[in-house]
Structures are given as structure tokens and as C-alpha cells.
Design an enzyme around this catalytic site. Structure first.
Site, mmCIF file in Angstrom:
data_model
loop_
_atom_site.group_PDB
_atom_site.id
_atom_site.type_symbol
_atom_site.label_atom_id
_atom_site.label_comp_id
_atom_site.label_asym_id
_atom_site.label_seq_id
_atom_site.Cartn_x
_atom_site.Cartn_y
_atom_site.Cartn_z
ATOM 1 N N CYS A 178 0.159 1.576 12.521
ATOM 2 C CA CYS A 178 0.393 0.526 11.523
ATOM 3 C C CYS A 178 0.229 -0.762 12.303
ATOM 4 O O CYS A 178 0.774 -0.900 13.399
ATOM 5 C CB CYS A 178 1.798 0.629 10.922
ATOM 6 S SG CYS A 178 2.244 -0.830 9.936
ATOM 7 N N LYS A 205 7.490 -7.105 9.348
ATOM 8 C CA LYS A 205 6.929 -7.776 8.173
ATOM 9 C C LYS A 205 7.827 -8.931 7.719
ATOM 10 O O LYS A 205 7.344 -9.944 7.227
ATOM 11 C CB LYS A 205 6.744 -6.782 7.015
ATOM 12 C CG LYS A 205 5.507 -5.891 7.179
ATOM 13 C CD LYS A 205 5.247 -5.078 5.927
ATOM 14 C CE LYS A 205 4.088 -4.117 6.074
ATOM 15 N NZ LYS A 205 2.772 -4.768 6.170
ATOM 16 N N THR A 236 3.093 4.022 8.604
ATOM 17 C CA THR A 236 3.901 3.896 7.385
ATOM 18 C C THR A 236 3.966 5.247 6.665
ATOM 19 O O THR A 236 3.118 6.122 6.863
ATOM 20 C CB THR A 236 3.282 2.895 6.389
ATOM 21 O OG1 THR A 236 2.001 3.387 5.982
ATOM 22 C CG2 THR A 236 3.141 1.506 6.993
ATOM 23 N N CYS A 281 -5.518 -2.901 8.503
ATOM 24 C CA CYS A 281 -4.307 -2.307 7.909
ATOM 25 C C CYS A 281 -4.606 -0.821 7.758
ATOM 26 O O CYS A 281 -5.531 -0.448 7.028
ATOM 27 C CB CYS A 281 -3.990 -2.922 6.545
ATOM 28 S SG CYS A 281 -2.672 -2.041 5.647
ATOM 29 N N THR A 318 -2.804 1.620 6.372
ATOM 30 C CA THR A 318 -2.496 2.215 5.070
ATOM 31 C C THR A 318 -3.552 1.866 4.037
ATOM 32 O O THR A 318 -3.897 2.688 3.171
ATOM 33 C CB THR A 318 -1.097 1.766 4.596
ATOM 34 O OG1 THR A 318 -0.198 1.802 5.711
ATOM 35 C CG2 THR A 318 -0.578 2.675 3.499
ATOM 36 N N ALA A 319 -4.096 0.644 4.121
ATOM 37 C CA ALA A 319 -5.132 0.228 3.162
ATOM 38 C C ALA A 319 -6.351 1.130 3.220
ATOM 39 O O ALA A 319 -7.120 1.204 2.248
ATOM 40 C CB ALA A 319 -5.528 -1.227 3.421
ATOM 41 N N ARG A 355 0.818 -1.213 0.000
ATOM 42 C CA ARG A 355 0.000 0.000 0.000
ATOM 43 C C ARG A 355 0.851 1.262 0.000
ATOM 44 O O ARG A 355 0.550 2.233 -0.706
ATOM 45 C CB ARG A 355 -0.948 0.008 1.205
ATOM 46 C CG ARG A 355 -2.111 -0.964 1.108
ATOM 47 C CD ARG A 355 -1.737 -2.422 1.067
ATOM 48 N NE ARG A 355 -1.016 -2.902 2.232
ATOM 49 C CZ ARG A 355 -0.346 -4.034 2.283
ATOM 50 N NH1 ARG A 355 -0.233 -4.833 1.234
ATOM 51 N NH2 ARG A 355 0.290 -4.403 3.382
#
Lengths: 242, 242
Positions: A204, A173, A133, A89, A91-92, A55
Site C-alpha cells: 500500500c 492517511k 489494505t 495506489c 488497491t486501485a 477503494r
């Protein structure tokens, strides 16, 4: 319907961004659901697609748009019987406006829920720090939602964002989190409190996996936990006072 | 297909038995999948239905047969695109023969994988202890699979089964696990090693949540972890030597 249930709600989790954060989110959802036996818990369907393009890369113009993958996941969840969608999530959420009208199900907006939570606190919080992020920061998600509520957001400077926050997120991650990860995030969080943050948002879903609440001396807000609470509350399964 | 992926395998997890064990299983699957970024992980769909009737109750003739729920979950997973099914619940494997021919997908058999793992160990293990639900014990699942491999199974006596093992499992399911839970399971495990068990199978997915490997002085075998490894191996994503 052939299968009786205490609630007709079926939680749909659009996940895989990343997969460890999805597992963590589901564990949180289970742990805060009141109940004494399996059968008191919420039926949940999880589509965890780690192949969804990054993303942050997309938001920085360096990678493909994840929207088609998110739409596909939404379709899978709807067809599986989900009645509501949660996306663990941060950022999504930049892509939620592109999918909201097409998935055919309500989306419980994690960042909207965080804004609602922060404005419900007493004494009132005026300044909040954000660890997220580069994509979430760039998309202005928290700026938008908290700005509407009159809460001032403090962001890491560019060096801290790149070399502390993003480095730590990538380590989580990659499954290589260690003491350094925690040290990086702790340092980044303390820079925010030094600039007046009365709370820090672990913005995040990978961050709570690398930073514990004790590491900072102001409340660490976990959006995944707030999202989980919103789902439990919505499903009417929240039978105990929190 | 519009979405490229490194493997065409989509893991289907038929879960919710219980939900905490499903979350734990997915976390294990993610943690053992080799990869440096989200995109290296396996696409996974999880149908977590905690309303599936209690498997032990059914096997003891005290509750409804969960087979229709398991078939329904299998259908959801197939329609969502799963290519293989894993069931992270030992007791539910008693019902695998009733669903295997109807779900239209291969089921990676957790107990079969444990038997395969135990026979692969060197030096050879001859006697194994089992901590499991009364339903799993009654259904003779481990007896059957290990018996075929010439491994002798040591089971708790009735008092230990009822007052130590089942009490602890219920506490984990109720989300009320504490030091007592660990003490109960440790005591039950040590009774098995005292009777010659060279390894102890944590044969209910709730048990590893209440008993750590250090608590017993022989290897504690976690079937969920072995199932997760079998899935990763099958998906061809297992790129590092174990």
C-alpha cells in the site's frame, strides 16, 4: 510540437489515493531519474484527486465504485498530453480491468511490475509476505500476479490485518503517523517473516511512509519505487546502469 | 458536475522548476491540509515540465525565454480543470507579468504572499536576508514586493551569491546534495544575519531541500510553505486555526 524534449514520453500519474503517497511517488520518480539539471527530467502530469471514493470500502461492498472517478482522471491525463499512465495506489489496481480499455493510454501495472521484479531476483524468492489494505487482499491482486510466477504469498491473519495494518494505514492517511504506526507495521511484518517470508511487499503506497526498510530483516519491496523505475526505463531516460 | 467535492477549487501547480522542488511543494500542500481521510484533501493537477528553459539563464540573457513553456503549462492546467494556479519557483515569478493576462486563471503570487506574511509578524521585522538564484536577485522580485512594505532586504555579496548560493542550488537540482551543500547555504545565511537580517528567506524552492531551519538562528522563511498555506486558506479547507 513547439516544445522540444529529450523524450516524447509524458508521464501521467493518476493519483490522490492518497495524496501523501502521490507526493512521495513523484519524489521517488524524480530522485531515480538520472540527470544533472532540471531539463534532464521527465515531463509529468499528475491528476491528484483525493475525492476518489475509498477503494477498500468499494471492494468490501461498503462504498461507491471509484471507476467513474478513475475514468475521469484518465481523461484529464490524456487531454493534458500524457503518453502513459501510472497509478501509485495498489488497491486501485483492482479497478484497472474496468478502465484499461477506456483511457486510451497504456497503463504501467504496478503489481505486474512487482511480480516481474520478484521473479528477476537471484537467489530465487519462493515466499513473500504482503502488507496491504483489506481491499487489495480481498481483490486477490498480488495472489493473482505472484501465483502466475509460482511465488507463494503469506498474508497477515485477520487480527493483524485489521488492528495492525489497517490501523497504521489510516494513521498515515490522516497525517497522524507516529512511533506507534511504525511499531504496528514492524510487528505485522515480523509475523510474516516468522512464517517464512523471504521478502515483504509494502503493498500500500502509505506503508513506506510509516515503515522503514531497516525495520525488517528481509528486503522490504516498495512497489512505488519499482513502478517509478519501470517508468524511467520505459521513457528511455534510464541512462545509467542500476 | 458528476463528481461531488467538498470544495470546487482545483489547485493547479505549474511546476518542474525543478521537479524535486515541485514534489516537495506538493508534499507540503498535502501535509498542511487539515483532514482525517484522503477525501478531505484538495483536488490538484500538476504540470511538471522540467524542460522549461532555465529561468536564471534567461534573466541573465544567456538562454531562451521560458514564457511560451509557462503559457503552455497554464493552458494544460486550465483545460484539466484547475481553478487557480500556483508556481512553486521563485525565479519563474519574474515571468508572471508576461503570462498573468493570458492563462485565464488567477495566480496566487508566492512572493506577494511572502511579503504579506512578513508584514504580519509581530514584533515587526525590518531587515530580511535573501538566499535566491542570481535570476531572482537580478529580476528584483523580492526587492520590489518587500520594498513596498518598507522591509529592507540584505543580499549576499557577489562571491557568496556565485560560490555559495548558486553552487548549492545546482547541487540540489543535480540530485547531488550532501553535507557540503548544507555548509555552503549555512555560511551564506549566517553572512546575512551578521549584517542584521532578522529572518532569512529561502527564496529558491531548492534551498529548503539543502538547508534546515535549525541551521540559522533567525527564522528561515520558506516561500513554498507560505504559498501552500495561502492555497489551503483560499480553498476554504483551512478549518483549523494556525
Amino acid at each position: 510540437m513547439s516544445i522540444p524534449a529529450r523524450t516524447t514520453e509524458v508521464i501521467g500519474i493518476l493519483g490522490g489515493m492518497g495524496p501523501a503517497a502521490t507526493a512521495d511517488f513523484y519524489a521517488k520518480l524524480v530522485s531515480i531519474t538520472p540527470g544533472a539539471s532540471d531539463q534532464d527530467h521527465l515531463r509529468t502530469v499528475i491528476w491528484s484527486d483525493p475525492t476518489i471514493p475509498d477503494r477498500t470500502e468499494a471492494l468490501l461492498g461498503k462504498g461507491p465504485d471509484p471507476t467513474p472517478w478513475l475514468l475521469d482522471g484518465g481523461r484529464v491525463l490524456r487531454e493534458a498530453g500524457a503518453t502513459v499512465i501510472a497509478i501509485p495506489c495498489n488497491t486501485a489496481h483492482a479497478f484497472v480491468p474496468r478502465i484499461a480499455d477506456h483511457v486510451g493510454l497504456p497503463i504501467v501495472h504496478m503489481i505486474g511490475e512487482v511480480a516481474r521484479y520478484l521473479t528477476s531476483l537471484s537467489p530465487r524468492i519462493h515466499t513473500v509476505g504482503l502488507l496491504a489494505t483489506a481491499g487489495t487482499v480481498r481483490a486477490g491482486l498480488y495472489q493473482e500476479w505472484l501465483g502466475r510466477s509460482g511465488i507463494h504469498l503469506v498474508l497477515p491473519d485477520n487480527a493483524s490485518q485489521d488492528h495492525e495494518v489497517m490501523t497504521a494505514i489510516r494513521k498515515v492517511k490522516a497525517g497522524t503517523r507516529d512511533d506507534t504506526t511504525t511499531a504496528l507495521l514492524t510487528r505485522a511484518a515480523r509475523r510474516l517473516t516468522a512464517r517464512g517470508a523471504q521478502a515483504v511487499i509494502a503493498g500500500c503506497t502509505e506503508i513506506p511512509l510509516g515503515l522503514s526498510a531497516d525495520a525488517v530483516d528481509v528486503p522490504l519491496v516498495d512497489p512505488a519505487l519499482i513502478l517509478a523505475r519501470a517508468l524511467v526505463s520505459r521513457a528511455g531516460a534510464d541512462r545509467t546502469a542500476r
